[in-house]
Write a protein that holds these residues in place. Structure first.
Motif, short mmCIF file in Angstrom:
data_model
loop_
_atom_site.label_atom_id
_atom_site.label_comp_id
_atom_site.label_asym_id
_atom_site.label_seq_id
_atom_site.Cartn_x
_atom_site.Cartn_y
_atom_site.Cartn_z
N GLY A 150 0.84 -1.21 -0.11
CA GLY A 150 -0.10 0.00 0.01
C GLY A 150 0.77 1.14 0.11
N ASP A 151 1.98 1.01 0.37
CA ASP A 151 3.12 2.34 0.51
C ASP A 151 2.89 2.96 -0.99
N ARG A 152 3.10 4.31 -1.34
CA ARG A 152 3.28 4.90 -2.64
C ARG A 152 4.81 5.16 -2.73
N VAL B 36 3.02 1.63 -6.44
CA VAL B 36 2.29 1.25 -5.11
C VAL B 36 2.99 -0.22 -4.89
N VAL B 37 3.48 -0.37 -3.78
CA VAL B 37 3.82 -1.67 -3.16
C VAL B 37 2.49 -2.52 -3.26
N SER C 53 12.02 7.32 -3.56
CA SER C 53 11.45 8.18 -2.47
C SER C 53 9.89 7.56 -2.13
N LEU C 54 9.88 8.14 -0.84
CA LEU C 54 8.34 7.69 -0.34
C LEU C 54 7.52 8.64 -0.52
N VAL C 55 6.36 8.58 -1.12
CA VAL C 55 5.07 9.50 -1.41
C VAL C 55 4.32 9.51 -0.12
N GLU C 56 3.87 8.25 0.04
CA GLU C 56 2.62 8.05 1.12
C GLU C 56 3.05 6.71 1.70
#
Length: 415
Positions: A95-97, A114-115, A163-166
């Motif tokens: 769910g990580d973007r 999205v993972v 990089s992590l977006v969300e």
């Protein structure tokens, strides 16, 4: 028997009703271990038996006191443990973007990903890469190696950046002295609160809802017997002891970010702490209570104005306040001799307990706080008619019975 004898029998029944109106029902019987709060035992200070959870001090001598005058001091070892857990790079979770940028590419591989549920990230034309459970730097190194081997990019340090977006919500398990021990989602976002959808990709995300306190509240919140100064967070083969009492009393707290697969254990202190019976970041904001008010003045719940809003009460509500919400308090003097029962369940052993109280005594007596229990989630209350209301009901039934035979009496006399 002639019809003329019926009024005499009716008078006898009324006399019996007068006598029976002075009789009260038997007091509810409870197992000794069913009682769990001080207010559930009237006169417990006079030597009456107490339950598992009601002592002002813990039953076990090795347990800490129920009041916390000051936060616990952090020794060097505990401080190092907490810092180690807090500084760990949060593993990526389904769910990580992510924002993945490939050097020299603008729209083929570069984009937002999205993972997946299996923990993989899938770039177009490239075999899936494992992301769940690893860090951003791990995924970045894996993608760079695969793209170099495929001849898509050169072996440069910045050829691939991730990089992590969300940060999405994570699944954690919460057990111990909470109202609903279970696996919960911590940090789950609503569509309205998601970032990077309108303003464009962001770099980095602080998901404040992915915390120990949020997970505990998602599990129903801590019970009044919880030891919030010694909450255990287990991650893999390591654990750390956290003091979250500051979230209740207003001082420093060791709340840290969670990762997927974490476990939280909230120990019990085996005693009732009223400081935990109010809305806090660790306790439920409100509770749902079942109510019944079947009196002559309100012969159904709708007539007593008992609806969904009435039965939803703030956490920390006491029995008397709920009785007012159920319209069991007030009215004519004929209604003043009423009683009510509270039906609850001991959270430690699951035993049900029924507490009966004189409503007028709760209203009039100055020491009401000593026997006016707090309400817990899922409790039920019921109001009984007064003796005078019962008498009026009995007289009404007799009057109905006499009126039904009056035409027969008149017919008999005419004949």
């Amino acid at each position: 028997m002639t019809f003329a004898s019926i009024p005499a029998r009716a008078a006898l029944c009324v006399s019996f009703a007068l006598l029976s109106g002075c009789i009260s029902g038997p007091a509810p019987a409870n197992h000794q271990s069913a009682l769990y709060a001080p207010q559930q035992v009237v006169g417990s200070h006079s030597g009456q038996p107490e339950g598992d959870w009601i002592a002002a001090t813990p039953l076990a001598r090795v347990s800490p006191a129920c009041d916390w005058p000051a936060p616990r001091e952090l020794n060097t070892y505990r401080k190092a443990q907490i810092n180690e857990f807090a500084s760990q790079s949060a593993p990526l979770a389904p769910g990580d973007r992510l924002s993945i940028r490939v050097l020299g590419d603008s729209d083929n591989l570069t984009g937002t990903y999205v993972v997946d549920i299996d923990g993989a990230v899938r770039l177009r034309g490239v075999a899936p890469s494992r992301a769940g459970g690893g860090t951003l730097s791990d995924l970045e190194a894996t993608l760079r190696q695969r793209l170099v081997e495929a001849g898509i990019v050169r072996a440069l340090r910045n050829s691939v950046t991730v990089s992590l977006v969300e940060a999405a919500g994570v699944s954690v398990a919460v057990t111990g002295a909470v109202f609903e021990p279970q696996a919960v989602w911590a940090g789950e976002r609503t569509p309205e609160s998601r970032i990077g959808l309108k303003e464009g990709d962001a770099s980095g995300d602080a998901n404040v809802s992915r915390s120990v306190a949020t997970a505990i509240r998602a599990a129903g919140g801590v019970r009044p017997d919880a030891d919030v100064q010694r909450i255990y967070l287990i991650r893999g083969d390591a654990f750390v002891e956290l003091d979250l009492s500051g979230l209740v009393h207003g001082w420093r707290a060791d709340d840290i970010e969670l990762t997927a697969g974490d476990r939280i254990i909230v120990p019990s202190r085996q005693c009732f702490n009223a400081d935990l019976v109010r809305p806090t970041p660790l306790t439920p904001p409100g509770i749902r209570v079942y109510m019944s008010n079947l009196t002559r003045s309100a012969n159904n719940n709708a007539g007593a104005a008992i609806g969904k809003e009435t039965t939803s009460l703030p956490y920390g509500t006491r029995f008397l306040q709920a009785l007012v919400a159920a319209n069991c308090v007030g009215g004519s003097f004929m209604q003043s001799d009423r009683r009510a029962v509270l039906i609850s369940r001991n959270p430690l052993n699951g035993r049900s307990v029924v507490i009966e109280r004189d409503i007028e005594k709760l209203v009039r007596e100055a020491d009401r706080d000593a026997y006016d229990p707090y309400l817990m989630p899922g409790d039920a209350i019921a109001c009984y008619d007064s003796r005078w209301t019962n008498l009026a009901e009995a007289i009404g039934l007799i009057s109905q019975g006499v009126s039904t035979v009056t035409p027969a009496i008149l017919l008999d006399n005419a004949l």
